[in-house]
Every structure is written in structure tokens, then in C-alpha cells.
Design a protein around this motif. Structure first.
Motif, PDB file in Angstrom:
ATOM      1  N   SER A 172       0.821  18.075  21.465  1.00 15.77           N
ATOM      2  CA  SER A 172       1.916  18.670  22.233  1.00 15.77           C
ATOM      3  C   SER A 172       2.974  17.611  22.543  1.00 15.77           C
ATOM      4  N   ASP A 173       2.900  16.474  21.829  1.00 21.27           N
ATOM      5  CA  ASP A 173       3.857  15.380  21.985  1.00 21.27           C
ATOM      6  C   ASP A 173       4.591  15.198  20.660  1.00 21.27           C
ATOM      7  N   PHE A 174       5.870  15.559  20.633  1.00 20.13           N
ATOM      8  CA  PHE A 174       6.614  15.506  19.376  1.00 20.13           C
ATOM      9  C   PHE A 174       6.763  14.080  18.858  1.00 20.13           C
ATOM     10  N   ALA A 175       6.544  13.098  19.705  1.00 19.99           N
ATOM     11  CA  ALA A 175       6.616  11.705  19.243  1.00 19.99           C
ATOM     12  C   ALA A 175       5.594  11.442  18.139  1.00 19.99           C
ATOM     13  N   ASP A 176       4.520  12.245  18.082  1.00 17.32           N
ATOM     14  CA  ASP A 176       3.524  12.080  17.023  1.00 17.32           C
ATOM     15  C   ASP A 176       4.084  12.443  15.655  1.00 17.32           C
ATOM     16  N   ALA A 177       5.216  13.145  15.631  1.00 13.70           N
ATOM     17  CA  ALA A 177       5.845  13.516  14.363  1.00 13.70           C
ATOM     18  C   ALA A 177       6.812  12.441  13.873  1.00 13.70           C
ATOM     19  N   GLU A 178       6.953  11.379  14.623  1.00 11.79           N
ATOM     20  CA  GLU A 178       7.897  10.306  14.306  1.00 11.79           C
ATOM     21  C   GLU A 178       7.817   9.927  12.826  1.00 11.79           C
ATOM     22  N   GLY A 179       8.992   9.899  12.173  1.00  8.91           N
ATOM     23  CA  GLY A 179       9.048   9.455  10.786  1.00  8.91           C
ATOM     24  C   GLY A 179       8.616  10.476   9.759  1.00  8.91           C
ATOM     25  N   ALA A 180       8.457  11.738  10.153  1.00  9.98           N
ATOM     26  CA  ALA A 180       8.025  12.765   9.202  1.00  9.98           C
ATOM     27  C   ALA A 180       9.031  12.904   8.063  1.00  9.98           C
ATOM     28  N   ASP A 181       8.507  13.163   6.866  1.00  9.19           N
ATOM     29  CA  ASP A 181       9.363  13.382   5.697  1.00  9.19           C
ATOM     30  C   ASP A 181       9.910  14.804   5.675  1.00  9.19           C
ATOM     31  N   VAL A 182       9.104  15.749   6.131  1.00 11.84           N
ATOM     32  CA  VAL A 182       9.491  17.153   6.177  1.00 11.84           C
ATOM     33  C   VAL A 182       9.133  17.704   7.547  1.00 11.84           C
ATOM     34  N   VAL A 183      10.014  18.516   8.112  1.00 12.31           N
ATOM     35  CA  VAL A 183       9.731  19.253   9.346  1.00 12.31           C
ATOM     36  C   VAL A 183       9.906  20.737   9.035  1.00 12.31           C
ATOM     37  N   ILE A 184       8.862  21.508   9.280  1.00 12.89           N
ATOM     38  CA  ILE A 184       8.922  22.957   9.070  1.00 12.89           C
ATOM     39  C   ILE A 184       8.861  23.624  10.436  1.00 12.89           C
ATOM     40  N   VAL A 185       9.894  24.370  10.779  1.00 11.08           N
ATOM     41  CA  VAL A 185      10.041  24.930  12.125  1.00 11.08           C
ATOM     42  C   VAL A 185       9.677  26.415  12.128  1.00 11.08           C
ATOM     43  N   THR A 186       8.573  26.723  12.792  1.00  9.36           N
ATOM     44  CA  THR A 186       8.158  28.125  12.936  1.00  9.36           C
ATOM     45  C   THR A 186       8.255  28.579  14.392  1.00  9.36           C
ATOM     46  N   ALA A 187       8.686  27.687  15.266  1.00  7.04           N
ATOM     47  CA  ALA A 187       8.674  27.953  16.708  1.00  7.04           C
ATOM     48  C   ALA A 187       9.515  29.163  17.075  1.00  7.04           C
ATOM     49  N   GLY A 188       9.074  29.865  18.095  1.00  2.00           N
ATOM     50  CA  GLY A 188       9.811  31.015  18.585  1.00  2.00           C
ATOM     51  C   GLY A 188       8.917  32.222  18.746  1.00  2.00           C
ATOM     52  N   MET A 241       0.843  -1.195   0.000  1.00  2.00           N
ATOM     53  CA  MET A 241       0.000   0.000   0.000  1.00  2.00           C
ATOM     54  C   MET A 241       0.877   1.243   0.000  1.00  2.00           C
ATOM     55  N   ALA A 242       0.498   2.227  -0.824  1.00  2.00           N
ATOM     56  CA  ALA A 242       1.248   3.476  -0.895  1.00  2.00           C
ATOM     57  C   ALA A 242       1.153   4.220   0.434  1.00  2.00           C
ATOM     58  N   ARG A 243       2.223   4.868   0.787  1.00  2.00           N
ATOM     59  CA  ARG A 243       2.298   5.622   2.037  1.00  2.00           C
ATOM     60  C   ARG A 243       2.172   7.107   1.736  1.00  2.00           C
ATOM     61  N   ARG A 244       1.346   7.790   2.515  1.00  2.00           N
ATOM     62  CA  ARG A 244       1.250   9.229   2.362  1.00  2.00           C
ATOM     63  C   ARG A 244       2.477   9.905   2.960  1.00  2.00           C
ATOM     64  N   ASN A 245       2.838  11.035   2.378  1.00  2.00           N
ATOM     65  CA  ASN A 245       3.877  11.848   2.996  1.00  2.00           C
ATOM     66  C   ASN A 245       3.391  12.350   4.344  1.00  2.00           C
ATOM     67  N   LYS A 246       4.337  12.636   5.216  1.00  2.00           N
ATOM     68  CA  LYS A 246       4.017  13.159   6.538  1.00  2.00           C
ATOM     69  C   LYS A 246       4.821  14.438   6.762  1.00  2.00           C
ATOM     70  N   ILE A 247       4.120  15.506   7.114  1.00  2.00           N
ATOM     71  CA  ILE A 247       4.734  16.806   7.308  1.00  2.00           C
ATOM     72  C   ILE A 247       4.499  17.250   8.739  1.00  2.00           C
ATOM     73  N   ALA A 248       5.567  17.555   9.451  1.00  2.00           N
ATOM     74  CA  ALA A 248       5.446  18.041  10.823  1.00  2.00           C
ATOM     75  C   ALA A 248       5.692  19.548  10.831  1.00  2.00           C
ATOM     76  N   VAL A 249       4.799  20.274  11.460  1.00  2.00           N
ATOM     77  CA  VAL A 249       4.919  21.720  11.574  1.00  2.00           C
ATOM     78  C   VAL A 249       5.132  22.054  13.044  1.00  2.00           C
ATOM     79  N   LYS A 253      15.902  13.114  17.757  1.00  2.00           N
ATOM     80  CA  LYS A 253      15.366  11.879  18.334  1.00  2.00           C
ATOM     81  C   LYS A 253      14.278  11.251  17.470  1.00  2.00           C
ATOM     82  N   HIS A 254      13.352  12.065  16.959  1.00  2.00           N
ATOM     83  CA  HIS A 254      12.149  11.519  16.323  1.00  2.00           C
ATOM     84  C   HIS A 254      12.105  11.632  14.799  1.00  2.00           C
ATOM     85  N   THR A 255      12.786  12.624  14.228  1.00  2.00           N
ATOM     86  CA  THR A 255      12.683  12.809  12.770  1.00  2.00           C
ATOM     87  C   THR A 255      14.066  13.068  12.160  1.00  2.00           C
TER      88      THR A 255
END
Length: 312
Positions: free
Chosen positions: A67-83, A1-9, A112-114
Motif C-alpha cells: 500500500s506504499d507506492f514508493a515500492d513501485a519506484e523505477g518501474a518500467d511499466v505502470v498499469i492503472v486499473t484503480a477506480g 548483472m542483468a536487471r529484471r523488468n519491473k511492472i507496477a499494477v 513522483k516515483h515512476t
């Protein structure tokens, strides 16, 4: 089965929420909106709100607010806007002290996660924050970059299109350097439908547009009063993520780690680069005239000073 991309913001404020919406609209993949526990409710609310919008638009993208970064585990892209965003009277560099610990914490979570994600940093001061992300997270040079040049070029293109009353689509611009008041719009290489820009506007008007571009973020901070830009930064970051996820190989101005290009080694700096499935696949070096080289050197020294103040 094809896997969807995962993006963590990372950071679900105005920019993060808009990134989630844009990713959904473009069907780029499922989205994890992450923010600290204190704003867990609004973060989950934004994800739920966009999920409900999807029904109206016929979109299958799913968003999760957490609020648990573990949910981003395995993300293909991480976009960091924090601050913390700028407030009226502040420069981007004024944010170093408050945003450095935030970015360092995010970088540990990414490590650790991505660890295999392509990381795009938006947080200010941009060039220093992407440097910190790279160092703390231990990311490969080609898998991390900063979003600034796409936004700065877009602002420049709008101001030119407005001045000439032409379609923004036909305005082509090149902006190099750090994301600050010393950035370098290369007017010599800008054009409108192939016509050199410098032949279309008198020098005083062109200089005014360059100055407005350099101070474009500050202008918005003053207008908003309580924060900084978010629609255009979100679109700019998503265009970069899209080029990576779809291997579009677009040549975009990004803060990439340089290895001798433009006489700079080991720092992240705004340059044209090809973004594709391999991340930052190639940096393009433009031959500069003496005046442009002086401006670029000034911009780099400003970036270097901020990076060195971080004591990483």
C-alpha cells in the motif's frame, strides 16, 4: 548483472490480480501490486498466492503486494486499473465524478516515483482517464495510452467467430473510437482468413454483432451483477505491456494522443498504433468512407464532452 523488468499494477482487484498472474506466466518481470491501505491484506495475499503458484509452474517472477507506492519506484511499466467499476444500469461515463480524483491521485504518485514508465490506463471512462493521467503526471505523449481497443476488438472477433463457427485466430477486426457505445467497428476492413467479413454475414446479423460489441462491457456488468469484466481486460493490457517491454512493435488499437490524425488534436482516442520499446511509436491513419467518418466524429464528440466535463 542483468536487471529484471519491473511492472507496477495500480489497483489489485480482479483485473489487477489477473495482470499480476499473466505477467508472471509470461516472465515479463517482477510485479508490484499496489492498492490503498484499506485492502492491504488482500493485496499482499494475492501477491503471496501467485508467488506460491510460481513454484508449481517453475516461474522465477516475484510479486510484492503493498500500500506504499514508493515500492513501485523505477518501474518500467505502470498499469492503472484503480477506480470504481460499473454497476448494472451505469454507463462508463457515470464514473467520471468518482474516478477522476482517484486517477489524479495515482498520477501524482506516478509523477513522483515512476516518471519514466510506460503507463497503460484501464480505468473508466477510459478516454477521459488517460487524458487526466497524461496531464496531471506530465508524461510524454508517447509514454502513456489507454487500453480499450484491444479489448473491444477481441470481443468483436469472438462474436464473429461464434456466428460463423470459425477459429477466432482467423478473424481480423478493426475497432476505432472511444471506449463506449459509440465505438466504431470498421466492418468494411474486417476479414476472416482474408475473406471480407461483409461478404460472409448478412447486414442484419453484422449490425447485431456491432451493437453487441459496443455494449459488450454492459452485458458483462449485467451478468456479474456486482462488477465488470476482468479476464479479457487483463489479457489486453498485458499484451500491450509485453509489446513495449519486448519491443515487439505490434500494431494494436489503443487510446493514443492524436496530433491531427483523423482531424483530432490533443485528445486520446482509439486508433491503430505501433507499440514498441519507444512506447507509442506511430499512429496509423485509415482512410474512412463518409459513413465511417460520421460515426467516428460522433464517437469523438462523446469523448470530448466527457473530457471537458472533467475541468482539467
Amino acid at each position: 548483472m542483468a536487471r529484471r523488468n519491473k511492472i507496477a499494477v495500480v489497483g489489485a482487484g480482479n483485473i489487477g490480480g489477473n495482470i499480476g498472474l499473466l505477467c508472471a506466466e509470461r516472465r515479463l518481470g517482477d510485479v508490484v501490486l499496489y492498492d490503498i491501505e484499506r485492502v492491504a491484506g488482500p493485496t499482499k495475499g494475492k501477491a503471496l498466492d501467485i508467488n506460491q503458484l510460481n513454484a508449481v509452474r517453475g516461474l522465477d517472477t516475484r510479486l510484492v503486494g503493498t500500500s506504499d507506492f514508493a515500492d513501485a519506484e523505477g518501474a518500467d511499466v505502470v498499469i492503472v486499473t484503480a477506480g470504481v467499476p460499473r454497476k448494472p444500469g451505469m454507463s462508463r461515463d457515470d464514473l467520471v465524478g468518482v474516478n477522476m480524483p482517484i486517477i489524479s491521485d495515482v498520477a501524482e504518485k506516478v509523477k513522483k516515483h515512476t516518471p519514466n514508465a510506460f503507463v497503460i490506463v484501464i480505468s473508466n471512462p477510459l478516454d477521459a482517464m488517460v487524458y487526466a493521467m497524461h496531464k496531471v503526471a506530465g508524461l510524454a505523449d508517447h509514454m502513456v495510452c489507454g487500453m480499450a481497443g484491444v479489448l473491444d476488438s477481441s470481443r468483436f472477433r469472438f462474436f464473429v467467430s461464434e456466428a460463423l463457427d470459425v477459429s477466432i485466430e482467423d478473424v481480423h477486426a478493426v475497432v476505432l473510437g472511444g471506449h463506449g457505445d459509440d465505438m466504431v467497428p470498421l466492418t468494411r476492413l474486417c476479414s476472416v482468413g482474408g475473406v471480407p467479413l461483409e461478404s460472409l454475414l448478412p447486414k442484419d446479423k453484422l449490425d447485431a454483432i456491432v451493437d453487441r460489441t459496443r455494449k459488450g462491457g454492459g452485458e458483462l456488468v449485467q451478468l456479474f451483477g456486482t462488477g465488470s469484466a476482468y479476464f479479457a481486460p487483463a489479457e489486453s493490457a498485458v499484451s500491450m505491456a509485453e509489446s513495449y517491454l519486448l519491443d515487439r512493435k505490434r500494431v494494436l488499437p489503443v487510446a493514443a494522443r492524436l496530433h491531427g490524425e483523423y482531424g483530432i488534436d490533443g485528445y486520446f482516442f482509439g486508433v491503430p498504433a505501433r507499440i514498441g520499446g519507444g512506447g507509442v511509436e506511430k499512429v496509423y491513419e485509415i482512410a474512412l468512407d463518409p459513413a465511417e467518418k460520421v460515426m467516428l466524429d460522433k464517437s469523438f464528440h462523446a469523448v470530448k464532452a466527457v473530457v471537458e466535463s472533467c475541468k482539467l
